[in-house]
Design an enzyme around this catalytic site. Structure first.
Site, PDB file in Angstrom:
ATOM      1  N   ARG A   1     -24.959 -51.863  -0.579  1.00  0.00           N
ATOM      2  CA  ARG A   1     -24.265 -50.649  -0.146  1.00  0.00           C
ATOM      3  C   ARG A   1     -24.048 -49.766  -1.385  1.00  0.00           C
ATOM      4  NH1 ARG A   1     -19.531 -51.015   4.021  1.00  0.00           N
ATOM      5  NH2 ARG A   1     -20.251 -48.870   4.290  1.00  0.00           N
TER       6      ARG A   1
ATOM      7  N   ASP B   1     -13.580 -45.475  -2.149  1.00  0.00           N
ATOM      8  CA  ASP B   1     -14.765 -46.289  -2.436  1.00  0.00           C
ATOM      9  C   ASP B   1     -15.295 -46.042  -3.834  1.00  0.00           C
ATOM     10  OD1 ASP B   1     -14.699 -45.911   0.669  1.00  0.00           O
ATOM     11  OD2 ASP B   1     -15.762 -47.770   0.205  1.00  0.00           O
TER      12      ASP B   1
ATOM     13  N   ASN C   1     -14.470 -41.440  -0.042  1.00  0.00           N
ATOM     14  CA  ASN C   1     -13.881 -42.388   0.909  1.00  0.00           C
ATOM     15  C   ASN C   1     -14.582 -42.164   2.246  1.00  0.00           C
ATOM     16  OD1 ASN C   1     -11.903 -44.485   1.501  1.00  0.00           O
ATOM     17  ND2 ASN C   1     -10.873 -42.968   2.771  1.00  0.00           N
TER      18      ASN C   1
HETATM   19  O1  MRU Z   1     -17.697 -48.475   5.333  1.00  0.00           O
HETATM   20  P1  MRU Z   1     -16.452 -49.237   4.991  1.00  0.00           P
HETATM   21  O2  MRU Z   1     -15.702 -49.728   6.196  1.00  0.00           O
HETATM   22  O3  MRU Z   1     -16.714 -50.331   3.978  1.00  0.00           O
HETATM   23  O4  MRU Z   1     -15.531 -48.165   4.288  1.00  0.00           O
HETATM   24  C1  MRU Z   1     -14.232 -48.495   3.910  1.00  0.00           C
HETATM   25  C2  MRU Z   1     -13.470 -47.371   3.329  1.00  0.00           C
HETATM   26  O5  MRU Z   1     -13.941 -46.254   3.239  1.00  0.00           O
HETATM   27  C3  MRU Z   1     -12.120 -47.700   2.763  1.00  0.00           C
HETATM   28  O6  MRU Z   1     -11.239 -46.641   2.926  1.00  0.00           O
HETATM   29  C4  MRU Z   1     -12.275 -47.988   1.265  1.00  0.00           C
HETATM   30  O7  MRU Z   1     -13.311 -48.901   1.046  1.00  0.00           O
HETATM   31  C5  MRU Z   1     -11.030 -48.542   0.690  1.00  0.00           C
HETATM   32  S1  MRU Z   1     -10.719 -50.184   1.259  1.00  0.00           S
HETATM   33  C6  MRU Z   1      -9.380 -50.795   0.456  1.00  0.00           C
END
Ligand code: MRU
Length: 363
Positions: free
Chosen positions: A97, A247, A257
């Site tokens: 990812r 993120d 994010n």
């Molecule tokens: O695609 P995801 O579900 O992995 O994305 C998660 C997010 O965007 C969260 O807000 C971010 O990772 C922070 S988690 C503590």
């Protein structure tokens, strides 16, 4: 089986998101693709299974992706602990990812410890280091909760219920314990502060439903809204503060994010409501000068064309929203410019974007 931090994180009750078992050479994960309808654990025993779990979002959330990748290295070295396997495992996991920088942070930490070490000693060391990364995540998030609590206490002191809006899921499900954006909320709830949370559903993957599931289990009052409801609530004066996770944070404070975060930040700015990002310092990418350097993950069109839910018998089912031929776009993240962000809640305290930029990477 080592269940991580169940005692330190009572909100999780009987659940763990990930648990490493160095003796059995396996890890167990809570499969988040089946939540909030079914809580199913899966055992992972190889690099490919760990990479698949991250890619398919059986595990998700930036900190948890990092921890899973660290355990993925330990699993890979069970097959062979030589330099070629280490390089292959690092490359495979890095490619899972692209946006969450915690993935790279965790893999860099594993590589720094394992590369200089001779292959015979690598296996034990890999399990130990992965566990240390997992444990550190829980401690870090507890600190984020403590610092964020001070913010919520100040709001509570002005009288009445504190109404917080969040986006996506940045709770314990996204970490090994406590969560990031939800850590201050849990801390405030435990401290007896009257709190209510607006949870946006977060299409297309609906991680807001995970947040609602977590909050319901913890007894925190909340309401789920469609993503489009946020602007109206902000304009009506129904929100005191926004807290979201991150993120990847660029050195100037621009923050990637979950898709939809930027629109909430824009509306909050327009309505004069404070917008905060809660994240560990490991989410800062010091090499990214600003948000333009952050890679944005484009995910499969099927996530927009289909939706998953539960049928009347409690079975998890997927239905079509659009014909398979429909052209769709599916950017998974957006970047909120630092100018829209009032503060960053970190394990070292709360910082404005300007203060964040003055921290050094070694902090
Ligand atoms: O695609 P995801 O579900 O992995 O994305 C998660 C997010 O965007 C969260 O807000 C971010 O990772 C922070 S988690 C503590």
């Amino acid at each position: 089986m080592i269940a991580l931090h169940q005692l330190q994180a009572p909100m999780q009750n009987a659940f763990h998101t990930i648990a490493g078992d160095a003796n059995a050479r396996r890890i167990s994960i809570l499969d988040q693709t089946l939540l909030p309808w079914q809580a199913v654990y899966r055992e992972l025993a190889s690099l490919d299974e760990a990479a698949h779990a991250i890619r398919s979002m059986q595990v998700r959330g930036a900190p948890l992706i990092g921890v899973t990748a660290a355990f993925g290295i330990a699993l890979a070295l069970e097959a062979s602990a030589d330099d070629a396997m280490l390089a292959h495992a690092l490359a495979t996991l890095r490619a899972t990812r692209p946006t969450a920088v915690n993935l790279h942070w965790a893999l860099d930490s594993m590589a720094a410890v394992l590369r200089p070490c001779n292959p015979e000693a690598r296996r034990e060391l890999a399990w130990r280091e992965a566990q240390a990364i997992a444990d550190e995540d829980a401690r870090t998030n507890a600190e984020i909760g403590r610092h964020g609590l001070a913010l919520l206490e100040r709001l509570a002191a002005t009288g009445g219920r504190v109404r917080v809006m969040t986006h996506c899921n940045a709770g314990w499900l996204a970490t090994t314990a406590h969560g990031t954006a939800l850590a201050p909320i849990y801390a405030a709830h435990a401290a007896g502060i009257e709190i209510e949370v607006w949870v946006s559903e977060t299409r297309p993957r609906n991680q807001g439903l995970l947040t609602a599931w977590e909050l319901a289990r913890a007894g925190v009052p909340h309401k789920v809204i469609a993503d489009n409801g946020a602007g109206h609530l902000l304009m009506q004066g129904d929100v005191d503060l926004l807290i979201v996770g991150a993120d990847r944070i660029a050195a100037n404070g621009d923050t990637a994010n979950k898709i939809g975060t930027y629109l909430k930040a824009l509306a909050a700015f327009d309505c004069g409501v404070a917008f905060h990002v809660a994240a560990p310092l490991s989410t800062i990418d010091w090499r990214a000068a600003d948000g333009r350097a952050i890679p944005i993950e484009q995910r499969d069109a099927a996530e927009v064309r289909r939706i998953t839910g539960s049928d009347e018998q409690g079975r998890v089912v997927e239905v079509r929203l659009l014909p398979e031929s429909a052209a769709v776009g599916n950017p998974a993240f957006d970047v909120t410019p630092a100018r829209l962000i009032q503060g960053f809640i970190t394990e070292r305290g709360c910082f404005t974007p300007e203060q964040l930029g003055r921290l050094t990477p070694s902090m």
